[in-house]
Design a protein around this motif. Sequence first.
Motif, PDB file in Angstrom:
ATOM      1  N   THR A  11      -3.254  -0.966  -9.581  1.00  0.00           N
ATOM      2  CA  THR A  11      -3.388  -0.726  -8.201  1.00  0.00           C
ATOM      3  C   THR A  11      -4.169  -1.575  -7.185  1.00  0.00           C
ATOM      4  OG1 THR A  11      -5.454   0.456  -9.093  1.00  0.00           O
ATOM      5  CG2 THR A  11      -3.520   1.941  -8.733  1.00  0.00           C
ATOM      6  N   PHE A  12      -4.023  -1.575  -5.969  1.00  0.00           N
ATOM      7  CA  PHE A  12      -4.323  -2.675  -4.988  1.00  0.00           C
ATOM      8  C   PHE A  12      -5.820  -2.884  -5.305  1.00  0.00           C
ATOM      9  CE2 PHE A  12      -5.024  -4.601  -0.913  1.00  0.00           C
ATOM     10  CZ  PHE A  12      -4.105  -5.802  -0.943  1.00  0.00           C
ATOM     11  N   ASP A  13      -6.717  -1.744  -5.530  1.00  0.00           N
ATOM     12  CA  ASP A  13      -8.118  -2.052  -5.717  1.00  0.00           C
ATOM     13  C   ASP A  13      -8.359  -2.574  -6.989  1.00  0.00           C
ATOM     14  OD1 ASP A  13      -7.115   0.539  -6.861  1.00  0.00           O
ATOM     15  OD2 ASP A  13      -9.198   1.019  -7.340  1.00  0.00           O
ATOM     16  N   GLN A  14      -7.410  -3.021  -8.001  1.00  0.00           N
ATOM     17  CA  GLN A  14      -7.896  -3.791  -9.113  1.00  0.00           C
ATOM     18  C   GLN A  14      -7.001  -4.763  -9.307  1.00  0.00           C
ATOM     19  OE1 GLN A  14      -9.242  -0.017 -11.951  1.00  0.00           O
ATOM     20  NE2 GLN A  14      -7.585  -1.125 -12.676  1.00  0.00           N
TER      21      GLN A  14
ATOM     22  N   GLY B 239       0.927   3.028  -3.188  1.00  0.00           N
ATOM     23  CA  GLY B 239       0.382   1.744  -3.946  1.00  0.00           C
ATOM     24  C   GLY B 239       1.435   1.567  -4.963  1.00  0.00           C
ATOM     25  N   SER B 240       2.526   2.390  -5.188  1.00  0.00           N
ATOM     26  CA  SER B 240       3.556   2.144  -6.212  1.00  0.00           C
ATOM     27  C   SER B 240       4.347   1.317  -6.011  1.00  0.00           C
ATOM     28  CB  SER B 240       4.037   3.502  -6.793  1.00  0.00           C
ATOM     29  OG  SER B 240       4.844   4.040  -5.574  1.00  0.00           O
ATOM     30  N   ALA B 241       4.723   0.968  -4.690  1.00  0.00           N
ATOM     31  CA  ALA B 241       5.478  -0.313  -4.182  1.00  0.00           C
ATOM     32  C   ALA B 241       5.169  -1.411  -4.881  1.00  0.00           C
ATOM     33  CB  ALA B 241       5.805  -0.166  -2.764  1.00  0.00           C
ATOM     34  N   TYR B 242       3.857  -1.695  -4.880  1.00  0.00           N
ATOM     35  CA  TYR B 242       3.347  -3.156  -5.221  1.00  0.00           C
ATOM     36  C   TYR B 242       3.674  -3.169  -6.976  1.00  0.00           C
ATOM     37  CZ  TYR B 242       0.727  -6.896  -7.122  1.00  0.00           C
ATOM     38  OH  TYR B 242       0.704  -7.976  -8.241  1.00  0.00           O
ATOM     39  N   VAL B 243       3.578  -2.024  -7.531  1.00  0.00           N
ATOM     40  CA  VAL B 243       3.967  -2.159  -9.058  1.00  0.00           C
ATOM     41  C   VAL B 243       5.366  -2.775  -9.290  1.00  0.00           C
ATOM     42  CG1 VAL B 243       4.305  -0.982 -11.179  1.00  0.00           C
ATOM     43  CG2 VAL B 243       2.276  -0.340  -9.301  1.00  0.00           C
ATOM     44  N   LEU B 244       6.364  -2.126  -8.375  1.00  0.00           N
ATOM     45  CA  LEU B 244       7.793  -2.707  -8.376  1.00  0.00           C
ATOM     46  C   LEU B 244       7.692  -4.392  -8.266  1.00  0.00           C
ATOM     47  CD1 LEU B 244      10.864  -1.472  -7.093  1.00  0.00           C
ATOM     48  CD2 LEU B 244      10.068  -3.519  -5.954  1.00  0.00           C
ATOM     49  N   LEU B 245       6.770  -4.783  -7.176  1.00  0.00           N
ATOM     50  CA  LEU B 245       6.971  -6.246  -6.921  1.00  0.00           C
ATOM     51  C   LEU B 245       6.292  -7.121  -8.192  1.00  0.00           C
ATOM     52  CD1 LEU B 245       7.164  -8.389  -4.784  1.00  0.00           C
ATOM     53  CD2 LEU B 245       4.839  -7.979  -4.202  1.00  0.00           C
ATOM     54  N   HIS B 246       5.571  -6.419  -8.915  1.00  0.00           N
ATOM     55  CA  HIS B 246       4.996  -7.371  -9.978  1.00  0.00           C
ATOM     56  C   HIS B 246       5.901  -7.314 -10.996  1.00  0.00           C
ATOM     57  CE1 HIS B 246       1.523  -8.149 -12.591  1.00  0.00           C
ATOM     58  NE2 HIS B 246       2.176  -7.598 -13.752  1.00  0.00           N
ATOM     59  N   HIS B 247       6.878  -6.246 -11.301  1.00  0.00           N
ATOM     60  CA  HIS B 247       7.983  -6.395 -12.141  1.00  0.00           C
ATOM     61  C   HIS B 247       8.922  -7.293 -11.867  1.00  0.00           C
ATOM     62  CE1 HIS B 247       6.180  -2.667 -14.227  1.00  0.00           C
ATOM     63  NE2 HIS B 247       6.438  -3.202 -15.180  1.00  0.00           N
TER      64      HIS B 247
ATOM     65  N   THR C 153       0.865  -1.208  -0.151  1.00  0.00           N
ATOM     66  CA  THR C 153       0.065   0.101   0.017  1.00  0.00           C
ATOM     67  C   THR C 153       0.783   1.403  -0.042  1.00  0.00           C
ATOM     68  OG1 THR C 153       0.004  -0.036   2.448  1.00  0.00           O
ATOM     69  CG2 THR C 153      -1.860  -0.985   1.107  1.00  0.00           C
ATOM     70  N   MET C 154       2.119   1.155   0.132  1.00  0.00           N
ATOM     71  CA  MET C 154       2.873   2.568   0.425  1.00  0.00           C
ATOM     72  C   MET C 154       3.715   2.749  -0.964  1.00  0.00           C
ATOM     73  SD  MET C 154       6.212   0.984   2.564  1.00  0.00           S
ATOM     74  CE  MET C 154       6.526   2.486   3.142  1.00  0.00           C
ATOM     75  N   SER C 155       4.091   3.952  -1.061  1.00  0.00           N
ATOM     76  CA  SER C 155       4.609   4.384  -2.266  1.00  0.00           C
ATOM     77  C   SER C 155       6.126   3.960  -2.246  1.00  0.00           C
ATOM     78  CB  SER C 155       4.894   5.975  -1.961  1.00  0.00           C
ATOM     79  OG  SER C 155       5.996   6.476  -1.253  1.00  0.00           O
TER      80      SER C 155
ATOM     81  N   SER D 283      11.109   0.092 -11.664  1.00  0.00           N
ATOM     82  CA  SER D 283      10.028  -0.875 -11.992  1.00  0.00           C
ATOM     83  C   SER D 283       8.723  -0.577 -11.125  1.00  0.00           C
ATOM     84  CB  SER D 283      10.424  -2.314 -11.490  1.00  0.00           C
ATOM     85  OG  SER D 283      11.729  -2.662 -11.993  1.00  0.00           O
ATOM     86  N   ALA D 284       8.651   0.444 -10.264  1.00  0.00           N
ATOM     87  CA  ALA D 284       7.507   0.717  -9.799  1.00  0.00           C
ATOM     88  C   ALA D 284       6.527   1.938 -10.495  1.00  0.00           C
ATOM     89  CB  ALA D 284       7.676   1.557  -8.478  1.00  0.00           C
ATOM     90  N   ILE D 285       7.220   2.442 -11.507  1.00  0.00           N
ATOM     91  CA  ILE D 285       6.573   3.553 -12.277  1.00  0.00           C
ATOM     92  C   ILE D 285       6.170   3.077 -13.786  1.00  0.00           C
ATOM     93  CG2 ILE D 285       7.407   5.302 -10.877  1.00  0.00           C
ATOM     94  CD1 ILE D 285       8.858   6.172 -13.352  1.00  0.00           C
ATOM     95  N   ILE D 286       6.958   1.917 -14.146  1.00  0.00           N
ATOM     96  CA  ILE D 286       6.981   1.554 -15.595  1.00  0.00           C
ATOM     97  C   ILE D 286       5.284   1.250 -16.071  1.00  0.00           C
ATOM     98  CG2 ILE D 286       7.417  -0.241 -17.182  1.00  0.00           C
ATOM     99  CD1 ILE D 286       9.788   1.671 -17.027  1.00  0.00           C
ATOM    100  N   GLY D 287       4.723   1.864 -17.181  1.00  0.00           N
ATOM    101  CA  GLY D 287       3.367   1.596 -17.336  1.00  0.00           C
ATOM    102  C   GLY D 287       2.259   1.980 -16.437  1.00  0.00           C
ATOM    103  N   THR D 288       2.485   2.628 -15.456  1.00  0.00           N
ATOM    104  CA  THR D 288       1.644   3.052 -14.412  1.00  0.00           C
ATOM    105  C   THR D 288       1.345   4.457 -14.361  1.00  0.00           C
ATOM    106  OG1 THR D 288       2.592   1.179 -13.046  1.00  0.00           O
ATOM    107  CG2 THR D 288       1.274   2.684 -12.012  1.00  0.00           C
TER     108      THR D 288
END
Length: 538
Positions: A472-475, A214-222, A178-180, A201-206
Amino acid sequence: MTYDALILGAGHNGLVTACYLARAGLKVCVVEKNGWVGGSAVSRELTPGFTYSNCSYVSSLFRPEIMRDLELPRFGLQILPYEGGAVFMENGDTLGMFRDHDANRREFARHSPRDAEAYDIYARDVLRHCRFIRPMLLRTPPDPARFRPRDLAEMAWLGKQLSGQSERQIAEMIRFWTMSISDYLDHYFESPVIKAYLAVSAIIGTALGPMSPGSAYVLLHHYMGDVDGNIGAWGFARGGMGSITKALAASLMAKGGEIRTSAAVETILVQNGQTVGVTLTNGDELRARRVISNMDVKRTMLTHVAEGDLPADYVAAVRKFKTRGSSGKLNIALDSAPVFPALPEGSPALKGDLHFTDSIERMERAYDDWKAGHFSADPFQDVMIPTMIDPTMTPPGKHFMSCFVQYAPPKIAGRDWTDADRDAFGQTCLDQIERYAPGFKNRVIHVEIRTPRELESEVGLTEGNIFQGELTFDQLLFNRPVPGYAQYRTPIRDLWICGSSTHPGGGVMGAPGRNAAAEILRDMKRAPKDMSDAYVVL
């Protein structure tokens, strides 16, 4: 003829679904609006002798289980790992990244001895999050509101995974999701350039900035992919990203599957609440017992299905699904290799990702432009020169450069992009590269510029969102794309969705396509033993 399964869109997820269904003995046809297969994972020659990875440009997320199941190496797929990377700094220095752990440690220590010590701790913690999430990629998310035995069983499985975590680890996990990424990296590092490199990796395509919750999760996804068993590693598909979908197409046809190109869908046909096929824009009608859409949920339901065939609350939820595009792309043919004076000649750093944004603050300012409805004046670019490793994409001595760009909004100040906007966007990106590689523009033979406008019109990505919906975590999980319909099903019987707007999301991963196939075969009670339960991980 009536097909057992008709797949709409020959992107990688659609082809993955088609391959699994064909291997189960179904009569399968894939229809594709373009004259080529691949969707976003495509290689095309737009200037003589140069092969571009037009949209997606690197491989890591594609599941090795799928590569093995569908025998993709047999059909020519080869992944070549990065050998380095670099951030070019405004003061003329660089941060180099290398495959060798000790070389990386020395480079980090040059910028911050403290951060060199912290990196292994950071990598350990992120890997722990990856190990928790990765098993979920090839599992259908449960519907927590239905209380069916299979959903209860899956929720029990999730509970078991959590029970293996300490109270502190669970708290850290929730914070991480949930954090940045800016706040997360501040816990480990002090060097601005190191934090900038790791935030990429937290901002790519986002449609988020590095300071957005919520941007920290995007890094994890990558980070959840791997190359040759190395988790988080990245590589180039030899011959461009279209090599992945070319291998998938060959695997499908080897099992009797059919692919029709230049076959754009007009309408998904529905009778008495059940799909029966599609009509094409040329007037042809194709009948099928089930239709599986690789298009995003918005394009599928709001463009190709009559609104009267869908529940009003479902339509409303689909309209609210966030697909805000944030990216652009330049594909560049070069007469010779660019020279970056800040790097020594022959540096392995050139054989990976190159960045020009050396602080999180600069990234955030680039995002501020997106929020104001403009492309970034000082963009973040993820620059690759795949031909440093793979010479098959260009004539001898020539090079292909791929530039993935943040940020580019779906509309410019509320209006549609124009050709002049596109050209100005491209010039901004070229000018930035020139600052770090003097003489670069004199080496340019040809440039393809792709904004969200081109990504939507040519590839079919609504608003140019490369993940078919924000991560994002809600999706995510049972909310992706719509609560109550997160298991690849739709309100229409035998109409399914297999693209990245379903769990587990975007990237050239193949997991949505594989999971959708598992659900379809389970529904037919024709799943092979290792796919008979949609929750079994291959």
